[in-house]
Design an enzyme around this catalytic site. Structure first.
Site, PDB file in Angstrom:
ATOM      1  N   ASP A  43       0.872  -1.174   0.000  1.00 55.50           N
ATOM      2  CA  ASP A  43       0.000   0.000   0.000  1.00 55.50           C
ATOM      3  C   ASP A  43       0.911   1.227   0.000  1.00 55.50           C
ATOM      4  OD1 ASP A  43      -2.477   1.461   0.175  1.00 55.50           O
ATOM      5  OD2 ASP A  43      -1.953   1.865   2.266  1.00 55.50           O
TER       6      ASP A  43
ATOM      7  N   GLU B  51      -2.401  -1.752  -5.405  1.00 49.13           N
ATOM      8  CA  GLU B  51      -3.554  -1.105  -6.019  1.00 49.13           C
ATOM      9  C   GLU B  51      -3.085  -0.193  -7.139  1.00 49.13           C
ATOM     10  OE1 GLU B  51      -6.200   1.021  -3.462  1.00 49.13           O
ATOM     11  OE2 GLU B  51      -6.802  -0.785  -2.383  1.00 49.13           O
TER      12      GLU B  51
ATOM     13  N   ASP C  63      -2.916   1.104   6.373  1.00 53.34           N
ATOM     14  CA  ASP C  63      -1.931   0.830   5.328  1.00 53.34           C
ATOM     15  C   ASP C  63      -1.549  -0.651   5.329  1.00 53.34           C
ATOM     16  OD1 ASP C  63      -0.656   1.483   7.797  1.00 53.34           O
ATOM     17  OD2 ASP C  63       1.239   1.863   6.790  1.00 53.34           O
TER      18      ASP C  63
END
Length: 160
Positions: A7, A70, A142
């Site tokens: 992340d 992501e 996170d």
């Protein structure tokens, strides 16, 4: 197989190593997780160097096979988006230096693969992580976001 979920953030990059043994994708194990923290009192270059060196050390320590992250999300604040892009760039470079392939997923896909709802709240994602891995989801988002993107990747592999 060891998968790292990442992340990205310039302040606190979350990471999680998940393990799947003998292609048994129903048995996912959390190996380790943490955050790479940088101080906003340091220069951007120093902060990026810390992210690079710590991630490289993590990748080498755990013999990571693949990485997942992501896809980039640009928000309304251009400065925040720029700083996020800096961190992502260093993460991409580090993975490339370590010869680790990266798989990227949209935030909606990650949430949908974990909860069944592409617009789930972070608390719902944490709840499902607890059930999937039989762990307590504590700490910062996170780390849970890193765990979620790694699980999403494992589920994507399992589908094939």
């Amino acid at each position: 197989m060891n998968i790292i979920g990442i992340d990205p953030s310039l302040n606190s990059t979350g990471w999680a190593i998940l393990s799947v043994h003998d292609n048994n994708y129903n048995e996912i194990r959390l190996v380790d997780n943490g955050s790479i923290l940088t101080s906003n009192k340091k220069t951007i270059g120093e902060r990026l160097n810390k992210i690079y060196s710590e991630l490289l050390n993590i990748l080498n320590s755990y013999k990571v096979d693949t990485a997942s992250m992501e896809e980039i999300f640009i928000n309304k604040n251009p400065k925040s988006s720029t700083l996020l892009c800096y961190a992502r760039g260093v993460l991409l470079l580090t993975l490339n230096v370590a010869c680790i392939p990266l798989f990227e997923y949209s935030a909606n896909r990650v949430k949908k693969s974990i909860t069944g709802n592409g617009h789930a709240k972070k608390e719902q994602v944490c709840f499902m992580i607890e059930n999937i891995l039989n762990i307590k989801c504590h700490g910062t988002y996170d780390i849970s976001d890193a765990i979620a993107v790694a699980i999403c990747h494992i589920y994507s592999i399992k589908a094939f």
